[in-house]
Design a protein around this motif. Structure first.
Motif, PDB file in Angstrom:
ATOM      1  N   VAL A 234      14.608  13.150  43.993  1.00 55.73           N
ATOM      2  CA  VAL A 234      15.401  14.253  43.462  1.00 55.73           C
ATOM      3  C   VAL A 234      16.227  14.941  44.560  1.00 55.73           C
ATOM      4  O   VAL A 234      17.400  15.252  44.375  1.00 55.73           O
ATOM      5  CB  VAL A 234      14.465  15.273  42.775  1.00 55.73           C
ATOM      6  CG1 VAL A 234      15.101  16.641  42.686  1.00 55.73           C
ATOM      7  CG2 VAL A 234      14.092  14.794  41.381  1.00 55.73           C
ATOM      8  N   ALA A 235      15.613  15.165  45.714  1.00 54.73           N
ATOM      9  CA  ALA A 235      16.251  15.959  46.770  1.00 54.73           C
ATOM     10  C   ALA A 235      17.525  15.289  47.295  1.00 54.73           C
ATOM     11  O   ALA A 235      18.580  15.915  47.380  1.00 54.73           O
ATOM     12  CB  ALA A 235      15.257  16.202  47.902  1.00 54.73           C
ATOM     13  N   LEU A 236      17.441  14.006  47.631  1.00 54.81           N
ATOM     14  CA  LEU A 236      18.614  13.324  48.176  1.00 54.81           C
ATOM     15  C   LEU A 236      19.658  13.087  47.090  1.00 54.81           C
ATOM     16  O   LEU A 236      20.861  13.224  47.316  1.00 54.81           O
ATOM     17  CB  LEU A 236      18.205  12.001  48.831  1.00 54.81           C
ATOM     18  CG  LEU A 236      19.337  11.224  49.497  1.00 54.81           C
ATOM     19  CD1 LEU A 236      20.069  12.070  50.521  1.00 54.81           C
ATOM     20  CD2 LEU A 236      18.811   9.955  50.151  1.00 54.81           C
ATOM     21  N   ASN A 238      20.295  14.919  44.512  1.00 54.95           N
ATOM     22  CA  ASN A 238      21.018  16.159  44.286  1.00 54.95           C
ATOM     23  C   ASN A 238      21.927  16.504  45.458  1.00 54.95           C
ATOM     24  O   ASN A 238      22.999  17.061  45.261  1.00 54.95           O
ATOM     25  CB  ASN A 238      20.038  17.300  44.024  1.00 54.95           C
ATOM     26  CG  ASN A 238      19.505  17.255  42.612  1.00 54.95           C
ATOM     27  OD1 ASN A 238      20.232  16.930  41.679  1.00 54.95           O
ATOM     28  ND2 ASN A 238      18.229  17.569  42.449  1.00 54.95           N
ATOM     29  N   GLU A 239      21.493  16.188  46.658  1.00 55.88           N
ATOM     30  CA  GLU A 239      22.379  16.456  47.800  1.00 55.88           C
ATOM     31  C   GLU A 239      23.640  15.611  47.677  1.00 55.88           C
ATOM     32  O   GLU A 239      24.731  16.060  48.036  1.00 55.88           O
ATOM     33  CB  GLU A 239      21.654  16.178  49.115  1.00 55.88           C
ATOM     34  CG  GLU A 239      22.344  16.872  50.288  1.00 55.88           C
ATOM     35  CD  GLU A 239      21.666  16.639  51.617  1.00 55.88           C
ATOM     36  OE1 GLU A 239      20.509  16.167  51.649  1.00 55.88           O
ATOM     37  OE2 GLU A 239      22.304  16.927  52.638  1.00 55.88           O
ATOM     38  N   LEU A 241      24.918  14.504  44.716  1.00 55.34           N
ATOM     39  CA  LEU A 241      25.678  14.942  43.538  1.00 55.34           C
ATOM     40  C   LEU A 241      26.258  16.346  43.727  1.00 55.34           C
ATOM     41  O   LEU A 241      27.376  16.627  43.295  1.00 55.34           O
ATOM     42  CB  LEU A 241      24.791  14.908  42.293  1.00 55.34           C
ATOM     43  CG  LEU A 241      24.232  13.533  41.890  1.00 55.34           C
ATOM     44  CD1 LEU A 241      23.243  13.666  40.745  1.00 55.34           C
ATOM     45  CD2 LEU A 241      25.354  12.562  41.505  1.00 55.34           C
ATOM     46  N   PHE A 242      25.508  17.225  44.376  1.00 49.74           N
ATOM     47  CA  PHE A 242      25.931  18.624  44.496  1.00 49.74           C
ATOM     48  C   PHE A 242      26.711  18.906  45.780  1.00 49.74           C
ATOM     49  O   PHE A 242      27.595  19.746  45.802  1.00 49.74           O
ATOM     50  CB  PHE A 242      24.715  19.567  44.455  1.00 49.74           C
ATOM     51  CG  PHE A 242      24.024  19.620  43.125  1.00 49.74           C
ATOM     52  CD1 PHE A 242      24.714  19.371  41.952  1.00 49.74           C
ATOM     53  CD2 PHE A 242      22.678  19.945  43.042  1.00 49.74           C
ATOM     54  CE1 PHE A 242      24.075  19.426  40.722  1.00 49.74           C
ATOM     55  CE2 PHE A 242      22.030  20.000  41.814  1.00 49.74           C
ATOM     56  CZ  PHE A 242      22.734  19.742  40.658  1.00 49.74           C
TER      57      PHE A 242
END
Lengths: 336, 336, 336
Positions: A234-236, A238-239, A241-242
């Motif tokens: 999730v963390a990477l 989202n980094e 995508l966001f």
């Protein structure tokens, strides 16, 4: 359907540089390197690496010329922005866009890929190889095209374009034979999102990956909202995508988006060697194995695809969403 | 069920080399190394590593002798191809096949493991340790056996063998106590597929992993079609299943199949130290924690297992699938 | 709800060291480093790294002083153990516990965080930044508190505490705006479990992660029983949950729990730079993108959360479970 018989494109006469577009060369005669990993971990590689670089640079020059060779040698070409070649046991689709820069995706190009996938699904090939001509694998949705069309007729065009994206992504989800994808250079946006929908992902050391959705005021497409967190955590995800986090080929390999990284100069040879080996496997075993691996995901991915495209259409239909997109895209174009 | 009382095997009298099969030694007296990672990252390790190698080689010699010692010291052994030892707080199952080479799995061996798992499920142990005697962890399904049986009676044997595989895999899925698996050497095919069905996976630096299903004309088993993409990402999982990609212990650790890698010479000690520590935890907490971790997966894994075995049976029932398997297996046997 | 208007806390007057708690500094003036990864891979870094260390040490001193500055400068503070600051485009929540050591979580602190999350959900911010004051991010559930309360009234307190944990975790699951979490130091137990419920996870090189549930006689909470196997693979997740395996920041990054690791001395600046960049994105795009990424997980995570808390309550309600917890916790306290 009516194109079914049109896909058999004659092979390029061996020009000695055909390997640069992952073409049909006799790899047994070429000096084949081991996987990049082991080669890099080796110490005294100064001399070979210089040599390799020169080959790479030459290769790139020939590559540009080759783009035209490929086309000149195809007698019954029905595609404009992709090249389709029937090889022994597999079909090879190459992105080679004439109507957009850096293999950017327009609805027309996406439709050509869909047609080619539809044909490859029913031909005698056991698997599909997807790669690109030039230094860029795919730069994602064509921004210039998006601005041009969406500014003309927001409602109609947002429907038309998102429907094409949906069908394009669906074609990958539903393709039953294994898809090997060879990433020669940057893969951006939708060009990166589709990778987890393929089965084996090999990348050149030159490749890198970026899906700056939020930064360019887009919501995720290509099922990246589901597949990226699954694969990268999730963390990477989202980094990416966001925050538009860029992954190098090695990072993408370390985190599971890519299965193996190869030297740029021998990339084509390494890929062809392995694809040909795969093509000696039983067609039934390959297709059934893919079926097992994908069985639980297929309907989920189709649902994700629908949602993502619906979200994008809503965004483009709203004045606010579109204004935000426009100002952002125009900034980018002025920057670039 | 009737074997329930037969599992309590007496401990081997400490021979000073029992550690080589992950036996019961006083690890507090032995010099224990830190995790491999930190040891490797340290610079000046030349002298210790030479010493370590010698210990490893000696260990291997003793290892072979030990195989017989283990058997000689078991008074009421009910197993032929595995060794079951009741330790303080845990049950230790060792693959030690007398009827196949390299701990390859025949239906008979799989049934022995199922029986041992069934017994361990109801004994007083808090967890299970699975390891192997010899230099190979498990080489997967026994090819010679497969050819022999399937060529005799295709229909009957394909049913019988796939049913045994299904029950073997199901026994792992349903086992409620934590399973620690210690991989001393190569783990191939089904021997690698079962690892994600275990809970903690520790590997020796000598271990490596390969599931060349398509290459040997088999579809995935052991739930690898689901667990491998989940853990390794779709791209690497497919490269393993379709192209026979081999993972080193370090690669498997970096990608999540293995939780930690240890030096071969101190591997047994490191594992035993940690398993004994785990066995001091509350039995309820261990079982309930595993229950929470597995709760959402259990029914899915059972479904995957059913599908995979059904697919394999179909493949073996078809003349084409079987011919393809035979020609492939015979090639391999001639090669090796 | 009644606190909704109380969250607007005035900014701290720029003290020149506010960056140490991820405060509001002009990062454009500070020398910004590249990502840690590339910086570390570079060779000749001896001089800069010494300088960096000194800055880091000074920073830590100021950090301690700052804790009081932050409080003194807040005119309408409604929180005791956290600090909430409204920044331009985002809300910043800092764990800064006055009533527990090492930012350990008591029901009261968890309730404060829930209130702050509830407020941030409806304010004008586009995203949430979560970090901590001091050298420790969060040491998990407060053991001294647990022993004190559970020994008084087992049934009542086990219900009350697990209900608070459930609501605390639920608040993270249901929060719709992206949550960026910046881990400055150790994150233990529940303090580590909540990370996969956040969206982007950045860590200082000083951070490390541990969830020694079984070792301290607890079952997993914070959805770790689901998210840890998903992200880290079953093997490593179980080694963390069952054996108390400790992950360094780099290991956590390599395995997907953390998206990027930064030097301690420039950590705050790097994080603020990126959060401010994120806060320039469209609020709709950010929230909808998070919605897509989380849509399939939300109801599953809520179910996991319910089960985990139910399990913990059962454990604490049983005499055996509680005795085991007590003897273990008291051992730990004597050790420490």
């Amino acid at each position: 359907m009516r194109y079914r018989n049109a896909t058999k494109v004659h092979k390029i006469p061996s020009s000695g540089r055909a390997d640069e577009i992952l073409g049909d060369i006799d790899v047994r005669e070429a000096p084949i390197m081991n996987e990049l990993g082991s080669a890099l971990s080796n110490g005294g590689l100064n001399l070979p690496s210089v040599k390799r670089k020169l080959v790479g640079e030459n290769g790139y020059v020939f590559d540009k010329r080759l783009r035209y060779n490929v086309r000149q040698n195809e007698s019954n070409c029905r595609y404009r922005d992709i090249v389709v070649r029937k090889e022994d046991g597999f079909t090879h689709i190459l992105l080679s866009s004439q109507t957009s820069a850096n293999n950017a995706l327009t609805p027309e190009i996406m439709k050509e890929v869909c047609r080619a996938l539809g044909n490859a699904a029913v031909d005698s090939s056991k698997l599909l190889l997807l790669s690109a001509v030039g230094g860029v694998f795919c730069s994602g949705l064509d921004r210039t095209y998006l601005i041009g069309r969406l500014s003309k007729d927001r409602r109609k065009e947002s429907c038309r374009i998102t429907e094409t994206i949906r069908d394009f992504v669906k074609a990958f989800i539903q393709f039953k034979k294994p898809i090997v994808v060879a990433i020669n250079g940057p893969a951006l946006g939708l060009g990166a999102s589709i990778l987890p929908l393929c089965d084996v992902v090999w990348a050149s050391e030159k490749a890198w990956f970026q899906t700056p959705c939020a930064t360019v005021r887009l919501t995720p497409v290509g099922c990246a909202s589901y597949t990226f967190p699954q694969i990268l955590g999730v963390a990477l995800a989202n980094e990416m995508l966001f925050c538009g986090r860029k992954l190098t080929a090695q990072e993408a390999c370390g985190r599971g988006l890519v299965s193996q990284v190869f030297w740029p100069s021998t990339f084509s040879q390494e890929v062809m060697l392995r694809v040909k080996e795969m093509a000696t496997c039983s067609a039934v075993v390959l297709e059934e194995s893919k079926g097992l691996v994908r069985s639980f995901l297929k309907s989920l991915l189709e649902e994700v695809n629908e949602r993502e495209c619906q979200m994008l259409r809503q965004l483009w239909s709203s004045t606010k969403g579109l204004d935000s997109l426009f100002s952002c895209l125009q900034d980018k174009i002025h920057e670039g």
